[in-house]
Every structure is written in C-alpha cells, then in structure tokens.
Design a protein around this motif. Structure first.
Motif, PDB file in Angstrom:
ATOM      1  N   GLY A  37      12.780 -16.342  -1.553  1.00 22.14           N
ATOM      2  CA  GLY A  37      13.156 -14.932  -1.649  1.00 22.14           C
ATOM      3  C   GLY A  37      12.482 -14.110  -0.565  1.00 22.14           C
ATOM      4  O   GLY A  37      13.093 -13.193  -0.003  1.00 22.14           O
ATOM      5  N   GLU A  63      13.700  -0.915  -3.339  1.00 27.87           N
ATOM      6  CA  GLU A  63      13.587  -1.951  -4.371  1.00 27.87           C
ATOM      7  C   GLU A  63      13.579  -1.227  -5.713  1.00 27.87           C
ATOM      8  O   GLU A  63      12.776  -0.331  -5.927  1.00 27.87           O
ATOM      9  N   SER A  80       8.324  -3.269  -7.988  1.00 29.89           N
ATOM     10  CA  SER A  80       7.602  -4.486  -8.366  1.00 29.89           C
ATOM     11  C   SER A  80       6.383  -4.102  -9.203  1.00 29.89           C
ATOM     12  O   SER A  80       5.566  -3.297  -8.770  1.00 29.89           O
ATOM     13  N   ASP A 100      15.917  -4.819  -2.192  1.00 30.56           N
ATOM     14  CA  ASP A 100      15.529  -6.017  -2.931  1.00 30.56           C
ATOM     15  C   ASP A 100      16.046  -5.838  -4.356  1.00 30.56           C
ATOM     16  O   ASP A 100      15.539  -5.031  -5.124  1.00 30.56           O
ATOM     17  N   ALA A 123      15.969 -12.820  -4.761  1.00 28.81           N
ATOM     18  CA  ALA A 123      15.182 -14.057  -4.854  1.00 28.81           C
ATOM     19  C   ALA A 123      15.876 -14.947  -5.887  1.00 28.81           C
ATOM     20  O   ALA A 123      15.741 -14.742  -7.089  1.00 28.81           O
ATOM     21  N   THR A 139      15.136 -17.737  -6.644  1.00 26.94           N
ATOM     22  CA  THR A 139      14.030 -18.396  -7.347  1.00 26.94           C
ATOM     23  C   THR A 139      13.934 -17.914  -8.795  1.00 26.94           C
ATOM     24  O   THR A 139      13.468 -18.644  -9.663  1.00 26.94           O
ATOM     25  N   LYS A 140      14.369 -16.678  -9.050  1.00 26.52           N
ATOM     26  CA  LYS A 140      14.174 -16.057 -10.357  1.00 26.52           C
ATOM     27  C   LYS A 140      15.351 -16.367 -11.275  1.00 26.52           C
ATOM     28  O   LYS A 140      15.465 -17.458 -11.773  1.00 26.52           O
ATOM     29  N   LEU A 151      13.269 -22.892  -5.235  1.00 19.99           N
ATOM     30  CA  LEU A 151      12.932 -21.750  -4.383  1.00 19.99           C
ATOM     31  C   LEU A 151      14.142 -21.451  -3.517  1.00 19.99           C
ATOM     32  O   LEU A 151      14.677 -22.358  -2.863  1.00 19.99           O
ATOM     33  N   LEU A 152      14.581 -20.172  -3.524  1.00 18.56           N
ATOM     34  CA  LEU A 152      15.807 -19.825  -2.790  1.00 18.56           C
ATOM     35  C   LEU A 152      15.899 -18.320  -2.589  1.00 18.56           C
ATOM     36  O   LEU A 152      15.491 -17.550  -3.459  1.00 18.56           O
ATOM     37  N   TRP A 161       8.971 -15.550 -11.950  1.00 14.93           N
ATOM     38  CA  TRP A 161       9.543 -15.212 -13.250  1.00 14.93           C
ATOM     39  C   TRP A 161      11.023 -15.555 -13.214  1.00 14.93           C
ATOM     40  O   TRP A 161      11.505 -16.077 -12.219  1.00 14.93           O
TER      41      TRP A 161
END
Ligand SMILES: *Cc1c(COP(=O)(O)O)cnc(C)c1O
Length: 395
Positions: free
Chosen positions: A89, A157, A161, A186, A208, A210-211, A220-221, A340
């Motif tokens: 991400g 974003e 975060s 984001d 991301a 990944t989430k 992971l991506l 997460w």
C-alpha cells in the motif's frame, strides 16, 4: 448458460459485477478463476512482433493475465480510467505522488495522513526538491488559502489515520482543480465500495489491498487508480519503476474481491456495535468513529460515504502507562500488531503528538485503535471487559 463474461456489466449491481469482474472462464478451459501466471520472459511470435512489441504481454514486469484481471476489476469498481498494482500500500502512495510531482513543486498533505506517507514526503520527496506543507484535515474549501503557484498536488486521506477526522473531499478537489493541482486520496478505510473516489473529485485514488481486499492478513498489495486526465502519467511512472506486485498476492486479492461487500458489511456492523459498547464504558472518554452522530465529521461522512468499515479509535480517560499495559497484555482475543482488515480483531495504542505539525493533538488521554474482526461480539466485549478490570486494578 454461458462461460463468457456478462455482455454489459454496467447494467448489473455492484455485487454481481464483483463476482464477474476480471475473469473469463472461456479463456481458461471453463475453470472459474484466472490462474496465477508467473514469469519474466514472454516469447514473441516473430521478428516483426518483437521489434514492434506487437503482443498483449511483453515482459513479466509489464503485466500478466493475473495482474490484468485485478487491474480491470478495480478500474471498473473505482470508476477509473486505469489501475496499477504495487507490492504494498505504501508503494501505491509513492507511485501516485511521483506520477504528478517534479523538482520545484509544492505538495499539500493532510496532517492526519498515514505516518509512513509523511516519512516518504519528508525524506525522499524533500531530497528531490519537492516541498511538503501539512494542513489541518478539516480545512475544506480553505485549502485555497494554502495553494501556491507551485502547488502541484494535494494529498487527502479520510478518515484520518488513527485520529479519524473526516475531510471534505469534494470541496478540497474543487479548490485544488481551480488552481490546476492534482488531488490524491488514500481511500484504504472505505474502499471504492463505500467511497467512490473519482465520482467525488479525486484524480488519483490509493488503496492498501493489504487490508480489506485481502481480508486475511495474508498478503501485501497496493492499488493506484487514476481518472482519464492522470492515467497516462501514472502508467508511465509505474512502468519506469517496474514496482510490480507478486503474482500470488494478486491471485489472493482477486479471491478477496468476490466477498469484499459481504465482509465489509459485517466489519461495519461489528464495529458499530463495539463502538456503542465502548462509548458506555466509564473508562472511555470519547469514541472516534465518523458514523456516530455525535462525531464532528459525521455530516460529511453521511453526505459522501455509503457506509463505514471496521476500524475506529477511542480516547481513554487519563491512566498510567502501567495500567494501560496491564489491560493490553492480558487480552486473549484481541491481537496487538500493525496493519488491519483481516478476519481477526486487533488493538494498538497510538499517539499522534510526536509527528503532527499543522494541528495540535491533545486528546486528554491515551488513544487505542481497534480493528473489529469477525468473532462473536460477546466474546470480544468479554475480553475487553476483563481488560478494563485489569486497568482499574492497576490504577
Ligand atoms: C496500511 C496502510 C497503508 C500501507 O499499506 P501497506 O501494504 O502496509 O504498505 C497505506 N495507507 C493506509 C491508510 C493504511 O492503513
């Protein structure tokens, strides 16, 4: 009965489209899924095809049928002109920024941005002559007052975060576009399912994978999608870095895509229930979750978002570090760790004070960020109730 994709997906509902996007069983001997293509070398049919790169696939870093499948599905879901896939991400953030910035440019970044994004701006971008200014996430149309002649991009974003401030993305986009700047977002928290970025004025949207796209904490991506105006530059920049995602991770993400709406809805339901339970606890001072009516960002969330996901924070009433440690160390079901979006519940303590520069972070007590997984809610509240008992006993 057909083994070819639906002829006109645009007339179908989102869930139907997510079931069919990026796959064509007729091209895979009838097998339902696009398989994992691994490889570097791709053979050309002739001298002429090689000299003119006349082939759908030319080299492993330039894409495979597996990566094209996810790119196409994400482009369709996001309402974008195109998507590139990166190995994380954070790489999706950096390739997005690098596609619209050059030496001498000025960049505006929300003070609530994912911290490693700041580290990249202050480290790499500063070294290459791009100046970053951080801004109050709630600035809205006031971003116009921060724009300079050299401002080339605005990074947003929402929600922030860890701190969960909402941003007025359409107002920021309008002001930025009036000065010719590119708007990046984001969008990892909402995914395009809950916030359609390009419809709301975002030029380059970052996710991301990944989430939630994974949903299993097993890959992971990153995915970066752009509208028609910014797609050529994004595609060129991505190709020059050859920052390509792993074949197996992309395959797992395609699998995750099929169930994304169902999982998100359940994460939302569980998170809202846990947020309500936490709000009623005497140890909790505040819940930071934009879907709660009392949240300062609620009106913007209700106007622009189609739902909420499973990640939110709380501010505890002041307590000692030892009491907080006693609470967290004894948890049986909540894990402590970064990232997460998986099926399992997580909690981490956080403090924005050390790195904020445009806004003060003084919440009045320790912060905890929760990711609510798919466990039985009573078990989760039981684990936390025991944790609060340890916190009180240690106080
Ligand atoms: C996790 C995360 C990223 C980075 O994703 P990785 O795959 O871990 O590099 C970027 N933005 C947000 C908002 C995130 O939560």
């Amino acid at each position: 009965m057909s083994i070819t994709p639906p002829r006109d997906p645009s007339r179908l509902g989102t869930r139907t489209r997510l079931v069919h996007a990026g796959r064509d069983p007729s091209a895979q001997h009838g097998f339902v899924n696009t398989p994992i293509y691994r490889g570097s070398t791709v053979l050309f049919e002739s001298y002429d095809a090689l000299q003119h790169r006349r082939a759908e696939y030319t080299y492993g870093t330039a894409g495979t049928p597996t990566t094209r499948a996810l790119e196409a599905a994400w482009t369709e879901l996001s309402g974008a002109a195109g998507t590139v896939l990166t190995p994380s991400g954070l790489a999706a953030v950096t390739v997005g920024l690098l596609s619209c910035l050059k030496a001498g440019d000025h960049l505006l970044v929300t003070d609530s941005a994912y911290r490693p994004t700041r580290v990249f701006c202050d480290g790499v971008l500063a070294r290459f002559g791009v100046e970053t200014t951080y801004y109050d996430p709630t600035v809205g149309a006031g971003i116009a007052g921060l724009m300079r002649d050299t401002t080339a991009a605005v990074l947003t974003e929402a929600p922030g975060s860890q701190s969960f401030e909402m941003q007025d993305i359409p107002a920021i986009a309008e002001a930025a576009h009036a000065r010719g700047a590119c708007v990046l977002m984001d969008n990892t928290w909402a995914t395009p399912l809950l916030f359609p970025p390009h419809e709301r004025g975002v030029d380059i949207a970052i996710e991301a994978g990944t989430k939630y796209l994974s949903g299993g904490s097993d890959l992971l991506l990153g995915l970066t999608s752009a509208n028609a105006r910014h797609w050529p530059a994004l595609q060129r920049t991505f190709a020059m870095f050859a920052m390509c995602a792993g074949a197996e991770d992309v395959f797992l993400a395609l699998r995750g895509l099929r169930t994304l709406p169902l999982r998100l809805r359940e994460h939302e339901r569980q998170a809202l229930a846990l947020a309500a339970w936490l709000k009623a606890r005497p140890e909790v001072a505040r819940v930071l979750h934009p879907a709660l009516p009392e949240d300062p960002g609620h009106a913007i969330w209700a106007r622009d978002f189609k739902g909420s996901s499973g990640l939110f924070s709380v501010i505890l009433k002041p307590c000692s570090e030892a009491a907080l440690a006693a609470m967290l160390d004894g948890l049986e079901l909540f894990g402590m760790g970064f990232s997460w979006g998986g099926f399992e519940s997580l909690v981490i303590p956080f403090d924005c004070r050390p790195y904020r520069s445009a806004t003060a972070w003084e919440p009045g007590g320790p912060g905890l960020r929760f990711h609510v997984g798919l466990e039985d809610l009573d078990d989760l509240t039981g684990d936390l109730a025991a944790g609060f008992a340890r916190l009180r006993a240690a106080a």
